[in-house]
Design a protein around this motif. Structure first.
Motif, PDB file in Angstrom:
ATOM      1  N   ASP A  21     -10.088  -3.078   4.317  1.00 28.47           N
ATOM      2  CA  ASP A  21      -9.262  -3.059   3.102  1.00 28.47           C
ATOM      3  C   ASP A  21     -10.153  -3.398   1.913  1.00 28.47           C
ATOM      4  OD1 ASP A  21      -7.203  -3.052   1.315  1.00 28.47           O
ATOM      5  OD2 ASP A  21      -6.148  -4.773   2.163  1.00 28.47           O
TER       6      ASP A  21
ATOM      7  N   MET B 229       0.828  -1.202   0.000  1.00 31.07           N
ATOM      8  CA  MET B 229       0.000   0.000   0.000  1.00 31.07           C
ATOM      9  C   MET B 229       0.869   1.262   0.000  1.00 31.07           C
ATOM     10  SD  MET B 229      -3.191  -0.927   0.032  1.00 31.07           S
ATOM     11  CE  MET B 229      -4.029   0.559   0.538  1.00 31.07           C
TER      12      MET B 229
ATOM     13  N   GLN C 241      -3.856   3.635  -5.055  1.00 31.43           N
ATOM     14  CA  GLN C 241      -4.064   3.058  -3.736  1.00 31.43           C
ATOM     15  C   GLN C 241      -3.722   4.081  -2.668  1.00 31.43           C
ATOM     16  OE1 GLN C 241      -1.584  -0.404  -3.878  1.00 31.43           O
ATOM     17  NE2 GLN C 241       0.315   0.734  -3.558  1.00 31.43           N
TER      18      GLN C 241
ATOM     19  N   ARG D  42      -7.429   0.892  -4.702  1.00 30.87           N
ATOM     20  CA  ARG D  42      -7.297   0.119  -3.463  1.00 30.87           C
ATOM     21  C   ARG D  42      -7.341   1.107  -2.296  1.00 30.87           C
ATOM     22  NH1 ARG D  42      -4.745  -5.110  -2.503  1.00 30.87           N
ATOM     23  NH2 ARG D  42      -5.235  -5.645  -0.325  1.00 30.87           N
TER      24      ARG D  42
ATOM     25  N   LYS E  61      -7.431   1.377   1.873  1.00 32.05           N
ATOM     26  CA  LYS E  61      -7.352   0.802   3.209  1.00 32.05           C
ATOM     27  C   LYS E  61      -7.770   1.870   4.211  1.00 32.05           C
ATOM     28  CE  LYS E  61      -4.459  -1.612   6.548  1.00 32.05           C
ATOM     29  NZ  LYS E  61      -3.131  -2.202   6.844  1.00 32.05           N
TER      30      LYS E  61
END
Length: 361
Positions: free
Chosen positions: A146, A1, A118, A162, A164
């Motif tokens: 996530d 990440m 991300q 992505r 998180k």
């Protein structure tokens, strides 16, 4: 990440979901969600050359969400697309943390604004005052996780982001507005004396009273009506008089875009005018209820701030005049009222993290 931490301020309202990613990057989407499906016919008419056209993407929120912890993939239409191509559902759940629809609105809006593929996100959100204590823990625990958000249509078709969510921090709605006004907009007078916030939303109207910089629990809460109450009366009028059926969200779009509807051959009705009459009645009701709740401090109020998207709508349709005629307090509509709560939630998170500067990736 990506190691870069991004702070996001969110206001997942019953009418609209508002997101503030900092750097003046903000999005608003109707809080409508439906189950997604393939758009084989619609995509034949879509031809986008700019993958960064966020305005175009915002009206085609066709997404899939991969929850990496639960190992699930769900397909959603969000916002205007849910209204036009799906069987849309209002996201009026009290427990928004446990609502897949509310989560889809939140994650899709965050993904839209991320510049990179991300990010690690610190999320700062809010709940209505009446639900805050009961559902705060659920929101903070259920949203953290996530995820991958894939755009299935529109300019960003084929792109995935992505996300998180490292932590979710939840505040009562309206508190963010106060924090924004006091700390970001430097209205230091709010730290002393008695001040109030009225935040008419879609389904509820939030109200908070502050004494010397601290909210007073017994004088803060939620009224069980908002802009949708006025829209419901307008929808009933159209149904009873002309046999036309519209949802509260459809009425809201007709109002905001100042559209006319054909009521008879060659005859049209401007829905906005009907709405404005109902907003004046709603303003009268809001002030009447708050005069009772704040009766012991009504004459001591030094200022009343009006916020939120509903506040922007009713301020000049009765609410400002009604308040001015009944109190000596300073009355004003906060700047960028629809996004003020989301912006304030983000400001609160920045303060909580030590005041560092965080961008939008």
């Amino acid at each position: 990440m990506d190691e870069r931490l991004i702070i996001v301020g969110a206001d997942v309202g019953n009418g609209y979901t508002k997101i503030d990613l900092g750097d003046s990057l903000q999005f608003q989407i109707p809080s409508l969600v439906s189950h997604g499906k393939e758009r084989n016919l619609a995509v034949l008419m879509e031809n986008y050359t700019n993958p960064n056209d966020l305005d175009a993407q915002l009206i085609i929120m066709d997404i899939k969400i991969n929850d990496h912890q639960k190992d699930t993939v769900e397909h959603f239409f969000c916002g205007e697309l849910a209204l036009s191509e799906g069987t849309s559902l209002n996201q009026w759940d009290d427990d928004k943390g446990a609502s897949n629809g509310s989560r889809a609105l939140l994650l899709s809006s965050i993904a839209l604004g991320l510049k990179e593929q991300q990010a690690i996100v610190y999320l700062s959100a809010s709940l209505p005052v009446k639900n805050f204590s009961r559902y705060k823990k659920s929101y903070e625990e259920n949203i953290a996780g996530d995820y991958t958000v894939e755009f299935c249509s529109g300019p960003m078709k084929g792109l995935s982001k992505r996300i998180k969510i490292l932590r979710c921090r939840v505040y009562p709605e309206g508190l963010g507005v106060y924090i924004l006004e006091l700390h970001e907009r430097k209205k230091t007078f709010l730290s002393q004396g008695i001040h109030a916030i009225i935040a008419p939303g879609f389904r509820t109207t939030e109200f908070l009273l502050f004494r010397n910089g601290k909210p007073v629990d017994d004088l803060s809460g939620s009224l069980e009506f908002g802009i949708a109450s006025a829209h419901k009366h307008v929808a009933k009028h159209l149904s009873d008089t002309y046999g036309m059926d519209y949802s509260e969200h459809e009425i809201d779009i007709l109002f905001r875009e100042d559209l006319q509807v054909t009521i008879r051959r060659g005859e049209k009705l401007r829905v906005k005018e009907v709405c404005e009459n109902e907003f004046r009645s709603l303003s009268d009701l809001i002030v009447a209820k708050l005069r009772i709740k704040w009766q012991d401090v009504w004459k001591q109020l030094e200022s009343i701030m009006v916020s939120d998207g509903g506040g922007l709508v009713v301020f000049n349709n009765g609410l400002q005049d009604k308040l001015i005629s009944s109190t000596d307090a300073e009355i004003y509509l906060v700047d960028n009222a629809p996004f003020a709560n989301a912006m304030g939630n983000r400001t609160a998170a920045v303060i909580a993290l030590g005041g560092s500067k965080y961008g939008n990736g």
